[in-house]
Design an enzyme around this catalytic site. Structure first.
Site, PDB file in Angstrom:
ATOM      1  N   GLN A 237       0.836  -1.208   0.000  1.00 25.44           N
ATOM      2  CA  GLN A 237       0.000   0.000   0.000  1.00 25.44           C
ATOM      3  C   GLN A 237       0.870   1.257   0.000  1.00 25.44           C
ATOM      4  O   GLN A 237       0.393   2.329  -0.324  1.00 25.44           O
ATOM      5  CB  GLN A 237      -0.928   0.005   1.224  1.00 25.44           C
ATOM      6  CG  GLN A 237      -1.995  -1.069   1.186  1.00 25.44           C
ATOM      7  CD  GLN A 237      -2.935  -1.046   2.369  1.00 25.44           C
ATOM      8  OE1 GLN A 237      -3.185  -2.089   2.950  1.00 25.44           O
ATOM      9  NE2 GLN A 237      -3.475   0.096   2.739  1.00 25.44           N
ATOM     10  N   ARG A 384      -9.320  -0.523   7.464  1.00 25.67           N
ATOM     11  CA  ARG A 384     -10.243   0.450   6.896  1.00 25.67           C
ATOM     12  C   ARG A 384     -10.663   1.498   7.927  1.00 25.67           C
ATOM     13  O   ARG A 384     -11.845   1.746   8.169  1.00 25.67           O
ATOM     14  CB  ARG A 384     -11.484  -0.240   6.349  1.00 25.67           C
ATOM     15  CG  ARG A 384     -12.107   0.601   5.240  1.00 25.67           C
ATOM     16  CD  ARG A 384     -13.222  -0.101   4.571  1.00 25.67           C
ATOM     17  NE  ARG A 384     -13.671   0.607   3.415  1.00 25.67           N
ATOM     18  CZ  ARG A 384     -14.150   0.006   2.348  1.00 25.67           C
ATOM     19  NH1 ARG A 384     -14.196  -1.296   2.287  1.00 25.67           N
ATOM     20  NH2 ARG A 384     -14.586   0.709   1.340  1.00 25.67           N
ATOM     21  N   CYS A 385      -9.645   2.062   8.547  1.00 26.83           N
ATOM     22  CA  CYS A 385      -9.908   3.178   9.443  1.00 26.83           C
ATOM     23  C   CYS A 385      -8.629   3.955   9.542  1.00 26.83           C
ATOM     24  O   CYS A 385      -7.562   3.460   9.230  1.00 26.83           O
ATOM     25  CB  CYS A 385     -10.346   2.717  10.826  1.00 26.83           C
ATOM     26  SG  CYS A 385      -9.028   2.326  11.960  1.00 26.83           S
ATOM     27  N   GLU A 760     -12.892   5.072   4.625  1.00 31.00           N
ATOM     28  CA  GLU A 760     -12.919   4.442   5.945  1.00 31.00           C
ATOM     29  C   GLU A 760     -14.236   4.673   6.680  1.00 31.00           C
ATOM     30  O   GLU A 760     -14.614   3.885   7.547  1.00 31.00           O
ATOM     31  CB  GLU A 760     -11.814   5.028   6.836  1.00 31.00           C
ATOM     32  CG  GLU A 760     -10.530   5.394   6.124  1.00 31.00           C
ATOM     33  CD  GLU A 760      -9.690   4.181   5.818  1.00 31.00           C
ATOM     34  OE1 GLU A 760      -9.864   3.203   6.540  1.00 31.00           O
ATOM     35  OE2 GLU A 760      -8.878   4.211   4.891  1.00 31.00           O
TER      36      GLU A 760
HETATM   37  O1  CDP Z   1      -7.075   6.550   0.731  1.00 34.77           O
HETATM   38  P1  CDP Z   1      -8.230   5.878   0.063  1.00 34.77           P
HETATM   39  O2  CDP Z   1      -8.160   5.886  -1.427  1.00 34.77           O
HETATM   40  O3  CDP Z   1      -8.521   4.538   0.627  1.00 34.77           O
HETATM   41  O4  CDP Z   1      -9.541   6.690   0.517  1.00 34.77           O
HETATM   42  P2  CDP Z   1     -10.294   8.004   0.031  1.00 34.77           P
HETATM   43  O5  CDP Z   1      -9.398   9.165  -0.040  1.00 34.77           O
HETATM   44  O6  CDP Z   1     -11.431   8.095   0.966  1.00 34.77           O
HETATM   45  O7  CDP Z   1     -10.789   7.693  -1.427  1.00 34.77           O
HETATM   46  C1  CDP Z   1     -11.515   6.532  -1.804  1.00 34.77           C
HETATM   47  C2  CDP Z   1     -12.104   6.739  -3.187  1.00 34.77           C
HETATM   48  O8  CDP Z   1     -13.229   7.620  -3.080  1.00 34.77           O
HETATM   49  C3  CDP Z   1     -11.128   7.393  -4.165  1.00 34.77           C
HETATM   50  O9  CDP Z   1     -11.298   6.887  -5.478  1.00 34.77           O
HETATM   51  C4  CDP Z   1     -11.536   8.841  -4.095  1.00 34.77           C
HETATM   52  O10 CDP Z   1     -11.197   9.550  -5.235  1.00 34.77           O
HETATM   53  C5  CDP Z   1     -13.051   8.752  -3.901  1.00 34.77           C
HETATM   54  N1  CDP Z   1     -13.541   9.969  -3.205  1.00 34.77           N
HETATM   55  C6  CDP Z   1     -14.383  10.855  -3.843  1.00 34.77           C
HETATM   56  O11 CDP Z   1     -14.808  10.585  -4.967  1.00 34.77           O
HETATM   57  N2  CDP Z   1     -14.759  12.025  -3.207  1.00 34.77           N
HETATM   58  C7  CDP Z   1     -14.333  12.298  -1.950  1.00 34.77           C
HETATM   59  N3  CDP Z   1     -14.691  13.428  -1.342  1.00 34.77           N
HETATM   60  C8  CDP Z   1     -13.514  11.376  -1.267  1.00 34.77           C
HETATM   61  C9  CDP Z   1     -13.118  10.224  -1.924  1.00 34.77           C
END
Ligand code: CDP
Length: 806
Positions: A237, A384-385, A760
């Site tokens: 990761q 996932r947190c 998360e």
């Molecule tokens: O770090 P991780 O990718 O696990 O988590 P995240 O930043 O929460 O993003 C997860 C997915 O959701 C990504 O593809 C982000 O682009 C999308 N996302 C989104 O579309 N809009 C947001 N405000 C937050 C996340």
């Protein structure tokens, strides 16, 4: 404008930028079985490694005999701690400042610990070799119950630490103690409790679970003796961090290490840390001169590479008679297993658990966390947190329900009464965080109106009356949960890993034809970064998302980034992407001014290009600017259109949400039915609503699993009794409830596009909603708190203990 000229709406839609439900571009290969995972990699002459593992949870290793194993056809080598000592790799540093055995050095400390590594021409030969290695053990007394770890006569687990009175995080109180971490104002909090009208106290456990991604941890290491270069393909990761760690511990120059994370089949925190398999495969490749593959099987994954939670939280709230909270006191006993290998930012031994005041305006609070060793697998990963935030959310959300029960108040009303108010943001919590933005009352009320909360409570009262009359054997629970997450580790003032500040990065290169490539320091494990990162760039610079290729996971090409976990990608890498795009746009504006023969300040941005202020027909598209960047830039300007951004966020982001679970439980069988689950999330600006919904569905499914049955359980002898998917609850579409999703939008004031993380949140907010539903159901029979997981058998046991079953 003629009829063929696209409208502003059509030009905006053609970009498929932020806010668009753009289909996931990576799914074209995933749905056709064309993903490229570590185990797909086959190199000429590649060897395979497999571990001899300990059947004991605690034992002295008296001898290891590999003679018979070496006679197995195809077996080439057997590595043991003694072999690794010759290259100084018998132990490795952990991210938490501890050290961990790579292979058992004198003793084993948990069941399935790595004892020897057999290298052979194929996986079957390696397995046959494993069966022939003879290890003589002398069993030792075992500690599984964390509450017994610091007993006076508790066996010494970590003999390497004997006599060490302090560790990476301060003084140690006992030979099995790792650290004590305290935050908050003890005196003020004690005074609040002395003055309180009402107090509650409960030991709330969050049991040990495992992220269990479908693809287990694996790697291929290939050492080129001529060039002195090591290439590692792995399920990482955080590939750049792995490169730095390998360089530091193997003493190889960092430029000679190439780390590549190809497609990853889920991570959920499991693939952040460094595991013995990686070290052994690298050493085996150096020793044999051949590439070596190591692939964990399911049982190994569940029992050896990391775990999550195992937090035992004694929680007290002080309040007024009217239900205003006045103080919070929490003591956590944190079971870290045999080595402290938690994947937290270095300065945070209990992660961000001090977000435990949650969404409530506690005037004062005090937190103490004691970390201890036990004979369980090491890990403590953020499943996932964001580091220990799900434990904190569960702790405060259960405690608020317990307080509501004591005050005879409705749990939703108690929450509304104590929420941080919109005008208090940025809000400074009693335990030291600055919440960036929030509007909790609006989210909670929207949830209550949508699900018709008052009617649900009325129905519950009727059902309870019917139960008392003997007309039904079902009890109904309504589980309310309101969570505040803290994601986006993180600002360099707060967060580093091994001294490296937790920034993230993006490079964008625009090509002459108006297409481009972006390389980002994050690494998707299924979250859809290839889709959403291009959407940010599309909106920022007016080039269609389809024209932007997104690449992650190769340390030779991507700028240095700290990787993806704890929903940090959008808050940190997402911000770096926007900032890099803005650098592209700034240069593009200079080129546009030159081409249109005006001053830069006379230009304004218009969806996909620049136009001259007051002369709307005088325009130049971003596509044309890309071409111009390669043939007609202003005199003195370098040609090309590229930018790099390293983003150190000024603060974390604080997404939040209001969840509710409605459940019926049959007291005679313990069987539950989730009748309704509604999840409202606020993650600020939404990049791709479809991907957000997918993230919420996935996280809620994990929350459901954790609350309702998933558990890594040990018997008293230290044997893992839930070491396969036969025993470890992994819900399929059959068991998984239907999810209703909703949202509000409260942008982050400091993030360039106002976005907060979301991946998360559903795991963090979902677990307390389920557990509160079960506890709410049983509260009617007189119970205060029932520990998770709430499987059928435990529900039935609870009903029996409460006298509802004869
Ligand atoms: O770090 P991780 O990718 O696990 O988590 P995240 O930043 O929460 O993003 C997860 C997915 O959701 C990504 O593809 C982000 O682009 C999308 N996302 C989104 O579309 N809009 C947001 N405000 C937050 C996340």
């Amino acid at each position: 404008m003629n009829d063929m000229t696209p409208t502003r709406e059509q030009r905006t839609a053609a970009l498929e930028g932020m806010g668009c439900k753009r289909k996931r571009v990576e799914d074209i290969r995933f749905t056709q079985g064309k993903g490229s995972y570590v185990d797909d990699l086959k190199l000429p002459g590649m060897l395979h490694g497999d571990f001899v593992r300990s059947p004991h949870a605690h034992a002295r290793v008296k001898s290891i005999n590999s003679e018979a194993a070496l006679k197995v056809p195809g077996v080439l080598a057997v590595l043991a701690a003694e072999t690794l000592k010759t290259v100084n790799l018998a132990w490795m540093p952990t991210l938490a400042g501890d050290v961990q055995m790579v292979l058992a050095d004198g003793k084993v400390l948990f069941q399935n610990q790595e004892v020897a590594f057999v290298v052979a021409t194929d996986r079957y030969a390696a397995d046959d070799g494993v069966a022939k290695v003879v290890v003589e053990y002398e069993p030792l007394p075992v500690i599984i119950d964390p509450f017994k770890a610091m007993d006076k006569d508790a066996p010494v687990l970590r003999e390497d630490l004997v006599g060490k009175t302090s560790g990476a995080h301060g003084p140690r109180k006992h030979h099995n103690h790792i650290f004590e971490w305290t935050v908050g104002d003890k005196d003020l909090t004690d005074a609040a409790f002395r003055k309180a009208d009402v107090t509650i106290k409960e030991m709330i456990s969050y049991h040990r679970v495992h992220p269990s991604p479908l693809e287990t941890c694996q790697c291929v290491c290939s050492f080129d003796k001529i060039k002195g270069e090591l290439t590692i393909w792995g399920t990482f990761q955080a590939p750049h961090v792995i490169r730095t760690v390998v360089s530091l511990i193997a003493k190889l120059p960092e430029q000679k290490i190439h780390v590549i994370s190809p497609d990853i089949g889920g991570g959920f925190g499991n693939k952040v840390g460094a595991y013995p398999g990686y070290i052994c495969a690298a050493v085996a490749s150096i020793v044999t001169g051949k590439p070596v593959k190591w692939v964990e099987d399911r049982i190994e994954n569940l029992t050896a590479t990391s775990f999550a939670r195992d937090y035992h939280m004694t929680t007290e709230i002080a309040a007024t008679g009217e239900g205003r909270v006045t103080g919070l006191r929490v003591h956590v006993l944190a079971d870290h297993g045999a080595f402290d290998a938690c994947a937290d930012p270095s300065k945070w031994p209990a992660g961000f658990f001090n977000i435990v005041t949650g969404s409530y305006d506690f005037p004062t609070a005090h937190l103490a966390v004691d970390g201890i060793y036990s004979n369980k697998a090491p890990g403590g990963v953020a499943y996932r947190c964001s580091f220990r935030v799900t434990e904190a959310a569960y702790c405060i959300e259960r405690a608020m329900d317990i307080l509501a029960q004591k005050l005879k108040m409705d749990p939703a009303e108690l929450r509304l009464k104590n929420f941080v108010k919109p005008e208090q943001f940025p809000y400074h919590s009693a335990l030291g965080w600055e919440y960036d933005s929030g509007n909790y009352h609006t989210a909670m009320r929207k949830m209550m109106e949508t699900v018709k909360y008052a009617e649900l409570r009325k129905e519950q009262a009727d059902k309870r009356a019917a139960f008392k009359r003997g007309e039904t054997r079902e009890i109904m629970g309504i589980g309310v949960s309101f969570f505040t997450e803290i994601v986006g580790a993180g600002p360099s003032k707060n967060c580093d890993i091994l001294g490296i500040a937790m920034f993230d990065s993006c490079e964008i290169r625009m090509h002459p034809t108006g297409a481009g490539i972006t390389r980002v320091g994050s690494k998707s494990q299924g979250q859809g970064h290839e889709t959403t990162w291009a959407q940010i760039i599309a909106t920022e610079i007016g080039i269609p998302a389809d024209n932007i290729m997104v690449e992650e996971g190769n340390t030779d090409t991507a700028p240095y980034g700290l990787g993806t976990y704890g929903s940090r990608s959008t808050p940190v890498a997402g911000a770096a992407i926007a900032m890099a795009a803005r650098k592209i746009k700034a240069k593009a504006q200079m080129i546009a001014a030159y081409k249109l023969e005006v001053h830069e300040d006379d230009l304004e941005w218009d969806i996909d290009g620049f136009r001259v202020k007051g002369l709307p027909e005088k325009t130049i598209s971003m596509k044309d600017i890309c071409w111009a960047a390669y043939n007609s830039v202003p005199p003195g300007m370098e040609p090309g259109l590229e930018a790099v951004s390293y983003y150190d966020p000024p603060n974390m982001t604080y997404p939040f949400g209001a969840y509710i679970c409605v459940m019926d439980i049959d007291v005679d069988t313990g069987v539950y039915k989730v009748r309704r689950f509604y999840a409202l999330d606020d993650c600020g600006t939404r990049i791709n609503p479809m991907i957000i919904e997918g993230q919420v569905h996935g996280g809620l499914t994990e929350a459901f699993a954790i609350a309702m049955g998933q558990e890594i359980r040990y018997d008293e002898g230290g044997n893992v009794v839930t070491g396969s998917f036969m025993d470890f609850f992994m819900p399929t579409a059959v068991e998984t409830p239907h999810w209703e999703t909703d949202f509000t939008v409260t942008p982050s004031p400091h993030h360039p596009i106002g976005a907060k993380g979301v991946g998360e949140s559903p795991n963090v907010g979902g677990v307390p909603a389920f557990s509160n539903a079960v506890n709410d159901a049983f509260s009617f029979l007189g119970s205060t708190h029932i520990q998770m997981p709430h499987d059928y058998w435990r529900n039935w046991k609870a009903a029996k203990a409460l006298g509802a079953v004869a």
